[in-house]
Motif scaffolding. Sequence first.
Motif, PDB file in Angstrom:
ATOM      1  N   GLY A   1     -14.359  -5.454  -9.267  1.00 34.82           N
ATOM      2  CA  GLY A   1     -13.226  -5.844 -10.089  1.00 34.82           C
ATOM      3  C   GLY A   1     -12.491  -4.706 -10.755  1.00 34.82           C
ATOM      4  N   ASN A   2     -13.036  -3.496 -10.698  1.00 43.46           N
ATOM      5  CA  ASN A   2     -12.359  -2.358 -11.324  1.00 43.46           C
ATOM      6  C   ASN A   2     -12.951  -1.056 -10.817  1.00 43.46           C
ATOM      7  OD1 ASN A   2     -14.453  -1.358 -13.601  1.00 43.46           O
ATOM      8  ND2 ASN A   2     -14.451  -3.597 -13.598  1.00 43.46           N
ATOM      9  N   GLU A   3     -12.245   0.036 -11.013  1.00 43.65           N
ATOM     10  CA  GLU A   3     -12.785   1.370 -10.751  1.00 43.65           C
ATOM     11  C   GLU A   3     -12.324   2.298 -11.862  1.00 43.65           C
ATOM     12  OE1 GLU A   3     -10.344   3.979  -7.697  1.00 43.65           O
ATOM     13  OE2 GLU A   3     -10.417   1.937  -6.909  1.00 43.65           O
TER      14      GLU A   3
ATOM     15  N   LYS B   1      -3.511   0.188  -8.903  1.00 45.41           N
ATOM     16  CA  LYS B   1      -2.811   0.332  -7.637  1.00 45.41           C
ATOM     17  C   LYS B   1      -1.314   0.498  -7.902  1.00 45.41           C
ATOM     18  CE  LYS B   1      -6.124  -2.495  -5.078  1.00 45.41           C
ATOM     19  NZ  LYS B   1      -6.321  -3.713  -4.241  1.00 45.41           N
ATOM     20  N   LYS B   2      -0.593   0.880  -6.872  1.00 47.94           N
ATOM     21  CA  LYS B   2       0.849   1.082  -7.022  1.00 47.94           C
ATOM     22  C   LYS B   2       1.574  -0.211  -7.376  1.00 47.94           C
ATOM     23  CE  LYS B   2       1.097   5.091  -3.945  1.00 47.94           C
ATOM     24  NZ  LYS B   2       1.637   5.645  -2.670  1.00 47.94           N
ATOM     25  N   ASN B   3       0.973  -1.346  -7.012  1.00 41.57           N
ATOM     26  CA  ASN B   3       1.601  -2.627  -7.314  1.00 41.57           C
ATOM     27  C   ASN B   3       1.318  -3.116  -8.732  1.00 41.57           C
ATOM     28  OD1 ASN B   3      -1.044  -3.474  -7.202  1.00 41.57           O
ATOM     29  ND2 ASN B   3      -0.802  -4.738  -5.358  1.00 41.57           N
ATOM     30  N   GLY B   4       0.629  -2.281  -9.518  1.00 38.42           N
ATOM     31  CA  GLY B   4       0.363  -2.621 -10.905  1.00 38.42           C
ATOM     32  C   GLY B   4      -0.904  -3.417 -11.133  1.00 38.42           C
ATOM     33  N   LYS B   5      -1.640  -3.711 -10.063  1.00 37.83           N
ATOM     34  CA  LYS B   5      -2.908  -4.422 -10.197  1.00 37.83           C
ATOM     35  C   LYS B   5      -4.054  -3.424 -10.351  1.00 37.83           C
ATOM     36  CE  LYS B   5      -1.510  -8.517  -7.574  1.00 37.83           C
ATOM     37  NZ  LYS B   5      -1.825  -9.418  -6.423  1.00 37.83           N
ATOM     38  N   TRP B   6      -5.132  -3.900 -10.972  1.00 41.14           N
ATOM     39  CA  TRP B   6      -6.295  -3.034 -11.150  1.00 41.14           C
ATOM     40  C   TRP B   6      -6.877  -2.653  -9.795  1.00 41.14           C
ATOM     41  CZ3 TRP B   6      -6.434  -1.090 -15.727  1.00 41.14           C
ATOM     42  CH2 TRP B   6      -6.087  -1.834 -16.843  1.00 41.14           C
ATOM     43  N   ALA B   7      -7.220  -1.394  -9.648  1.00 35.23           N
ATOM     44  CA  ALA B   7      -7.879  -0.923  -8.433  1.00 35.23           C
ATOM     45  C   ALA B   7      -9.314  -1.447  -8.402  1.00 35.23           C
ATOM     46  CB  ALA B   7      -7.855   0.601  -8.377  1.00 35.23           C
TER      47      ALA B   7
END
Length: 664
Positions: free
Chosen positions: A315-317, A303-309
């Motif tokens: 938990g992930n994509e 994501k734009k906030n640096g977290k995993w999408a």
Amino acid sequence: MKLKSIVLMGLAIFAMSCTPEKRAYKSFDEYPVPSAPINEMVYTPSQTTFTLWSPTAEQVELMLFDSGDEGSAYQSVTLEPKEDGLWSASVNQNLKGKFYAFNVKIKEKWLGETPGIMAKAVGLNGKRAAVIDLADTNPQGWSSDQRPPLKSDADIILYEMHHRDFSVDTTSGIKNRGKFLALTEKGTKNTAGDATGIDHLKELGVTHVHLMPSFDFASIDESNLKANKYNWGYDPLNYNVPEGSYSTNPKEPAVRIVEFKKMVQSLHKAGIRVVMDVVYNHTSSIQGSNFELTAPGYFYRMKKNGKWANGSGCGNETASERGMMRKFMIESVVYWATEYHVDGFRFDLMGIHDIETMNQIRAALDKVDPSIYIYGEGWAAEQPQLPKEKLAMKENITKMPRIAAFSDELRDGLRGPFNDDKKGGFMTGISRKEMSVKFGLVGAIKHPQILNDSVNYSKAPWALQPTQMISYVSCHDDMCLVDRIKSSMPDASPAVIAAIDKLAVTAVFTSQGVPFIYAGEEIMRDKKMVHNSFESPDAVNAINWNNKTLYKDVFDYYKGLIAMRKAHPAFHMGNADLVRKNMEFLPVAGSNLIVFRLKGYSNGDSWDDIYVALNGDRAPRKFAVDPGKYTVVCKNGIINQYGLGTMYGGEVYVPGLSALIFHK
């Protein structure tokens, strides 16, 4: 000589600038993608070559082991950097029977052992890859194995099963319960002597078995199968290796491969094709995954906030739009289609993948065999990190010719909304669901009688052809059909539940889409009202095969519907223009009644006009048809395509909670 020295010095400086520790990429888009196929292990008796793609690595080590799950490495080999982010080394020994793992060093840190992203054989629990000769894994007659004939996608009838559910109960009469080999056993019967296993599938008449995850997944400890831990398998570990817990000996790498091939071979001999459920949209975890241990961050979206999408909700994509992930997916499905003779692929949460990747997968499989069928879930659990117009969502199916998606419009129109198990739908007498059901009956195509503003989810047709829509009322996700009926109609008697089951499946099999049923639906399977049984025990998930005897009328109804659909082309025209021309809905009074006519499309068939009436009301309903003599083939929960009697036109009655089918 002076010129030669200058040239050599220049080449040396250039080479130093290209050493792996000097490689710098501004973005993942700059990562090189090799043009050659991904072959991480190439075996010959005299030499085995190991190759790993890790473009940002500073160093890559290969470790060799005697055991697939125990002990330390007996030898370590340093891989050399090659072009396109590859590292490679050859070991001049006969390594058959040995095991291996890679270890990548990035920013002065060793990431940890991985079998690689494209391992094709592994040891116990999939932590180490195995050196084998795949030619040794072919069962007798494998070279002459052929896909059963398939003239058109419109002829497909899908049957979704979980290996363990299908055969683990003792009532199955199967020796290799819960294993790949369960589908190789002939002559198996329940306690009353009715056919089970592969003989049951042949008797039912399905054309394709959709196998829930059969690749190597993470949640089952293969060293302790007696613990009977259960999982559906949507937690990928090694995508290109069969799951060890479904083999008779997960410690021996070749056994799971041989037994999977024997299963495919057996199904093919029975005239049944094999579909694999593939889960490229996420891995069991990020940390420690083979992707992350090879090229950190590259294979996943953020994501734009640096977290995993988290488009998968797990938990992930994964990032299908990136060159190496796209290449991996394409080569993986081609590998299953060629090495294992798999005939189709169901993409879990296909809406996470990008359209271009799905179209390239379709093109690659066309080169293998154009009759290989591709379909998937045209949605995601959360909004993925790509614009909607680039995603393989249901609404973008028109951009993906010859790829299909599930119709939740038909499913929820029939049974009720996904987010509330207690709410019913058309089949339980809830009004104003008719247009959603009609949308599914025509196959999600544009049709002059479909008022899209009244359809539950899609306000526009999304399929170019009816074969791009999967017609279904239940699957492994959410409650199975019987439990959903019980939940939304708690006062329903067993007889009423059976009647509604038959009504719902009549809509599925008279739809112009591709019909799909969940294993056990045909014998009134229940799952103890568990909404999401992904890790529930066998007591919840296992099919009780004695139900086949107890609910013989339901099984016979499913069997009769399938036989009728196969025998009469009007039920599966396979062409949108033909459907628009030859399928019309009749006007009826009130709600909870749908009547349609299949007219003028015989295609050599003896049946002329065909009428299908679906009554979701508990009371009998009436409608009008043209005068004439008609043959009734379905009434009061009984079906016989050769005829149940005759009737004459004019005013026609259809009993409550049932279907009526008749023809000229």
